[in-house]
Write a protein that holds these residues in place. Structure first.
Motif, PDB file in Angstrom:
ATOM      1  N   MET A   1       0.807  -1.214   0.000  1.00 25.43           N
ATOM      2  CA  MET A   1       0.000   0.000   0.000  1.00 25.43           C
ATOM      3  C   MET A   1       0.844   1.270   0.000  1.00 25.43           C
ATOM      4  SD  MET A   1      -3.149  -0.457  -0.312  1.00 25.43           S
ATOM      5  CE  MET A   1      -4.212  -1.868  -0.427  1.00 25.43           C
ATOM      6  N   SER A   2       2.116   1.143   0.344  1.00 22.99           N
ATOM      7  CA  SER A   2       2.945   2.347   0.361  1.00 22.99           C
ATOM      8  C   SER A   2       3.044   2.964  -1.028  1.00 22.99           C
ATOM      9  CB  SER A   2       4.339   2.017   0.895  1.00 22.99           C
ATOM     10  OG  SER A   2       4.981   1.056   0.062  1.00 22.99           O
ATOM     11  N   SER A   3       3.019   2.117  -2.075  1.00 15.45           N
ATOM     12  CA  SER A   3       3.102   2.653  -3.435  1.00 15.45           C
ATOM     13  C   SER A   3       1.860   3.476  -3.774  1.00 15.45           C
ATOM     14  CB  SER A   3       3.276   1.514  -4.443  1.00 15.45           C
ATOM     15  OG  SER A   3       2.173   0.621  -4.379  1.00 15.45           O
ATOM     16  N   GLU A   4       0.662   3.025  -3.332  1.00 18.31           N
ATOM     17  CA  GLU A   4      -0.555   3.776  -3.590  1.00 18.31           C
ATOM     18  C   GLU A   4      -0.562   5.082  -2.793  1.00 18.31           C
ATOM     19  OE1 GLU A   4      -4.029   1.433  -3.092  1.00 18.31           O
ATOM     20  OE2 GLU A   4      -3.226  -0.284  -4.173  1.00 18.31           O
ATOM     21  N   ALA A   5      -0.050   5.044  -1.565  1.00 20.57           N
ATOM     22  CA  ALA A   5       0.012   6.268  -0.766  1.00 20.57           C
ATOM     23  C   ALA A   5       0.981   7.270  -1.391  1.00 20.57           C
ATOM     24  CB  ALA A   5       0.439   5.937   0.662  1.00 20.57           C
TER      25      ALA A   5
ATOM     26  N   VAL B   1       8.815  15.396   3.074  1.00 24.39           N
ATOM     27  CA  VAL B   1       8.519  14.734   4.343  1.00 24.39           C
ATOM     28  C   VAL B   1       7.294  13.838   4.196  1.00 24.39           C
ATOM     29  CG1 VAL B   1       7.692  15.146   6.700  1.00 24.39           C
ATOM     30  CG2 VAL B   1       9.618  16.462   5.806  1.00 24.39           C
ATOM     31  N   LEU B   2       6.250  14.317   3.513  1.00 19.52           N
ATOM     32  CA  LEU B   2       5.037  13.515   3.329  1.00 19.52           C
ATOM     33  C   LEU B   2       5.332  12.268   2.502  1.00 19.52           C
ATOM     34  CD1 LEU B   2       2.047  13.452   4.032  1.00 19.52           C
ATOM     35  CD2 LEU B   2       1.582  14.659   1.897  1.00 19.52           C
ATOM     36  N   LEU B   3       6.187  12.381   1.504  1.00 24.27           N
ATOM     37  CA  LEU B   3       6.577  11.212   0.715  1.00 24.27           C
ATOM     38  C   LEU B   3       7.334  10.198   1.565  1.00 24.27           C
ATOM     39  CD1 LEU B   3       7.660  12.918  -2.619  1.00 24.27           C
ATOM     40  CD2 LEU B   3       5.832  11.239  -2.363  1.00 24.27           C
ATOM     41  N   SER B   4       8.191  10.687   2.449  1.00 31.10           N
ATOM     42  CA  SER B   4       8.943   9.785   3.321  1.00 31.10           C
ATOM     43  C   SER B   4       8.010   9.062   4.286  1.00 31.10           C
ATOM     44  CB  SER B   4       9.996  10.575   4.110  1.00 31.10           C
ATOM     45  OG  SER B   4      10.916  11.188   3.240  1.00 31.10           O
ATOM     46  N   ILE B   5       6.992   9.748   4.791  1.00 29.84           N
ATOM     47  CA  ILE B   5       6.021   9.102   5.677  1.00 29.84           C
ATOM     48  C   ILE B   5       5.180   8.100   4.893  1.00 29.84           C
ATOM     49  CG2 ILE B   5       3.994   9.514   7.128  1.00 29.84           C
ATOM     50  CD1 ILE B   5       5.220  12.165   7.946  1.00 29.84           C
ATOM     51  N   ALA B   6       4.759   8.479   3.679  1.00 30.58           N
ATOM     52  CA  ALA B   6       3.959   7.571   2.847  1.00 30.58           C
ATOM     53  C   ALA B   6       4.741   6.323   2.464  1.00 30.58           C
ATOM     54  CB  ALA B   6       3.487   8.303   1.597  1.00 30.58           C
ATOM     55  N   ASP B   7       6.053   6.426   2.415  1.00 21.50           N
ATOM     56  CA  ASP B   7       6.880   5.283   2.047  1.00 21.50           C
ATOM     57  C   ASP B   7       6.794   4.161   3.079  1.00 21.50           C
ATOM     58  OD1 ASP B   7       8.771   4.107   0.227  1.00 21.50           O
ATOM     59  OD2 ASP B   7      10.299   4.410   1.764  1.00 21.50           O
ATOM     60  N   ARG B   8       6.358   4.476   4.312  1.00 21.58           N
ATOM     61  CA  ARG B   8       6.245   3.470   5.366  1.00 21.58           C
ATOM     62  C   ARG B   8       4.785   3.097   5.677  1.00 21.58           C
ATOM     63  NH1 ARG B   8      10.693   5.415   9.912  1.00 21.58           N
ATOM     64  NH2 ARG B   8      12.545   4.610   8.854  1.00 21.58           N
ATOM     65  N   VAL B   9       3.881   3.460   4.795  1.00 19.63           N
ATOM     66  CA  VAL B   9       2.482   3.088   5.002  1.00 19.63           C
ATOM     67  C   VAL B   9       2.367   1.571   4.998  1.00 19.63           C
ATOM     68  CG1 VAL B   9       0.245   3.038   3.854  1.00 19.63           C
ATOM     69  CG2 VAL B   9       1.415   5.206   4.200  1.00 19.63           C
ATOM     70  N   ALA B  10       1.663   1.030   6.004  1.00 18.22           N
ATOM     71  CA  ALA B  10       1.612  -0.427   6.173  1.00 18.22           C
ATOM     72  C   ALA B  10       0.519  -1.078   5.334  1.00 18.22           C
ATOM     73  CB  ALA B  10       1.408  -0.772   7.656  1.00 18.22           C
TER      74      ALA B  10
ATOM     75  N   SER C   1       1.344   5.130   9.214  1.00 17.39           N
ATOM     76  CA  SER C   1       2.795   5.083   9.075  1.00 17.39           C
ATOM     77  C   SER C   1       3.432   5.524  10.382  1.00 17.39           C
ATOM     78  CB  SER C   1       3.247   5.990   7.924  1.00 17.39           C
ATOM     79  OG  SER C   1       4.650   5.961   7.763  1.00 17.39           O
ATOM     80  N   TRP C   2       4.712   5.380  10.471  1.00 10.00           N
ATOM     81  CA  TRP C   2       5.425   5.801  11.674  1.00 10.00           C
ATOM     82  C   TRP C   2       6.782   6.371  11.272  1.00 10.00           C
ATOM     83  CZ3 TRP C   2       5.610   1.005   9.673  1.00 10.00           C
ATOM     84  CH2 TRP C   2       6.839   0.398   9.559  1.00 10.00           C
ATOM     85  N   ALA C   3       7.278   7.303  12.069  1.00  8.04           N
ATOM     86  CA  ALA C   3       8.586   7.922  11.801  1.00  8.04           C
ATOM     87  C   ALA C   3       8.947   8.802  12.982  1.00  8.04           C
ATOM     88  CB  ALA C   3       8.550   8.742  10.516  1.00  8.04           C
ATOM     89  N   SER C   4      10.220   9.004  13.192  1.00 10.04           N
ATOM     90  CA  SER C   4      10.721   9.951  14.184  1.00 10.04           C
ATOM     91  C   SER C   4      11.268  11.173  13.462  1.00 10.04           C
ATOM     92  CB  SER C   4      11.822   9.315  15.037  1.00 10.04           C
ATOM     93  OG  SER C   4      12.942   8.993  14.231  1.00 10.04           O
ATOM     94  N   LEU C   5      11.392  12.266  14.177  1.00 13.39           N
ATOM     95  CA  LEU C   5      11.921  13.481  13.562  1.00 13.39           C
ATOM     96  C   LEU C   5      13.331  13.271  13.022  1.00 13.39           C
ATOM     97  CD1 LEU C   5      10.724  16.281  16.025  1.00 13.39           C
ATOM     98  CD2 LEU C   5       9.844  15.776  13.746  1.00 13.39           C
TER      99      LEU C   5
ATOM    100  N   ARG D   1      -1.070   9.231  10.148  1.00 15.72           N
ATOM    101  CA  ARG D   1      -2.059   8.705   9.201  1.00 15.72           C
ATOM    102  C   ARG D   1      -2.260   9.726   8.100  1.00 15.72           C
ATOM    103  NH1 ARG D   1      -7.792   9.094   8.707  1.00 15.72           N
ATOM    104  NH2 ARG D   1      -8.663   7.312   7.555  1.00 15.72           N
ATOM    105  N   LEU D   2      -2.380   9.252   6.865  1.00 15.11           N
ATOM    106  CA  LEU D   2      -2.669  10.099   5.718  1.00 15.11           C
ATOM    107  C   LEU D   2      -4.161   9.963   5.417  1.00 15.11           C
ATOM    108  CD1 LEU D   2       0.440   9.352   5.521  1.00 15.11           C
ATOM    109  CD2 LEU D   2       0.244   9.885   3.089  1.00 15.11           C
ATOM    110  N   PRO D   3      -5.014  10.831   5.999  1.00 19.24           N
ATOM    111  CA  PRO D   3      -6.463  10.627   5.903  1.00 19.24           C
ATOM    112  C   PRO D   3      -6.996  10.755   4.475  1.00 19.24           C
ATOM    113  CG  PRO D   3      -5.970  12.757   6.876  1.00 19.24           C
ATOM    114  CD  PRO D   3      -4.675  12.034   6.769  1.00 19.24           C
ATOM    115  N   GLN D   4      -6.519  11.719   3.734  1.00 25.02           N
ATOM    116  CA  GLN D   4      -7.031  11.909   2.385  1.00 25.02           C
ATOM    117  C   GLN D   4      -6.579  10.787   1.455  1.00 25.02           C
ATOM    118  OE1 GLN D   4      -6.335  15.895   0.929  1.00 25.02           O
ATOM    119  NE2 GLN D   4      -6.694  16.807   2.943  1.00 25.02           N
TER     120      GLN D   4
END
Length: 296
Positions: A1-5, A22-31, A37-41, A84-87
């Motif tokens: 699903m990370s590819s769709e995100a 930053v949003l692309l990096s978070i979307a890259d870890r969508v489960a 997704s999860w990430a630290s600063l 979470r990427l709601p949209q």
């Protein structure tokens, strides 16, 4: 699903610059299709090659734009923040509904039902409910609901800097000297020749190599002015590169012309058929006030 995100971010996100990265990096870890997704600063700063403050500001803009949610009741691997990427999740859900020919809810225009997170599906990715302390000082909080709780407003910043291996500020490093560093964010400075200044090491070099004695202060300033005029159209370089080029120019600079000793002495013997050596000797004796043997 990370590819769709990620595809949703590329095609539909209104974010720009660092926020988009930053949003692309978070979307890259969508489960999964929940777009959790999860990430630290610090990890986002490393992946985007940005400072922690830049990443923090980007997340705040994404939260305010509604393209990102921070789930405070959940915690990711190594106690990282859960997002979470709601949209993106809504777009993926609508696409799945259309494939199943069951898009009545999405097409009805009614308010969407509250999002129900499948926490059991997230545990396999290391995402779990956050453990709340039992201390009276913190106060008891109700158990985490199955739906999870999202926060759209940014968290209040904490003082101090806990990410030692990532720059805390944007593009400036306060430990750098101001000399020859205008275009530098760290490492070698990049600047045009007109803004390069003679540093102490280069000034010492002119003395040690004898160029200051050979050219004098005025001659050295004249050589510097000619060098800057000839290098005005060149592309910016590191300060060390300009220093090496300047030294090479000064090395090739000719010694200023000296007064004509024959004209100064008033001696015309050099024009009387004397050899070159005899003329030099006569001129030297004339300068010393000694008889040359050519007096009338």
């Amino acid at each position: 699903m990370s590819s769709e995100a990620r595809e949703w971010v590329w095609e539909h996100s209104s974010s720009r610059g660092a926020a988009r990265l930053v949003l692309l990096s978070i979307a890259d870890r969508v489960a999964d299709d929940q777009c959790i997704s999860w990430a630290s600063l610090s990890s986002l700063a490393k992946r985007t090659r940005a400072s922690v403050s830049t990443v923090r500001d980007a997340i705040e803009r994404l939260l305010m734009a509604g393209e990102l949610e921070q789930l405070d009741d959940l915690v990711g691997p190594q106690r990282s923040t859960v997002y979470r990427l709601p949209q993106a999740a809504e777009a993926i859900s609508n696409a799945q509904s259309e494939q199943q020919e069951d898009g009545n809810t999405a097409a009805s225009g009614e308010p969407a039902a509250p999002v129900t997170l499948r926490l059991s599906a997230l545990r396999r990715y290391g995402i779990r409910p956050r453990e709340m302390p039992d201390s009276p000082a913190w106060g008891r909080k109700p158990a985490v609901p199955e739906t999870g709780r999202s926060r759209r407003k940014p968290a209040q910043r904490r003082t101090g800097h806990r990410h030692g291996d990532v720059p805390a500020t944007g593009t400036q490093n306060r430990s750098e000297p101001d000399l020859n560093r205008r275009y530098s964010s760290g490492g070698a400075a990049i600047l045009p020749a007109a803004e390069w200044q003679i540093d102490p090491a280069t000034h010492t070099w002119t003395r040690q190599q004898g160029h200051l004695d050979r050219l004098g202060e005025e001659g050295l300033r004249a050589a510097d002015a000619k060098w800057r005029a000839h290098r005005a159209g060149h592309a910016p370089r590191p300060a060390d590169g300009w220093a090496a080029d300047w030294r090479s120019w000064v090395t090739r600079e000719h010694t200023p012309s000296r007064p004509n000793i024959y004209a100064a002495s008033g001696n015309t013997a050099a024009q009387g058929g004397m050899t070159r050596t005899e003329a030099h000797t006569a001129a030297l004796l004339a300068a010393l006030g000694e008889p040359t043997g050519t007096e009338g």
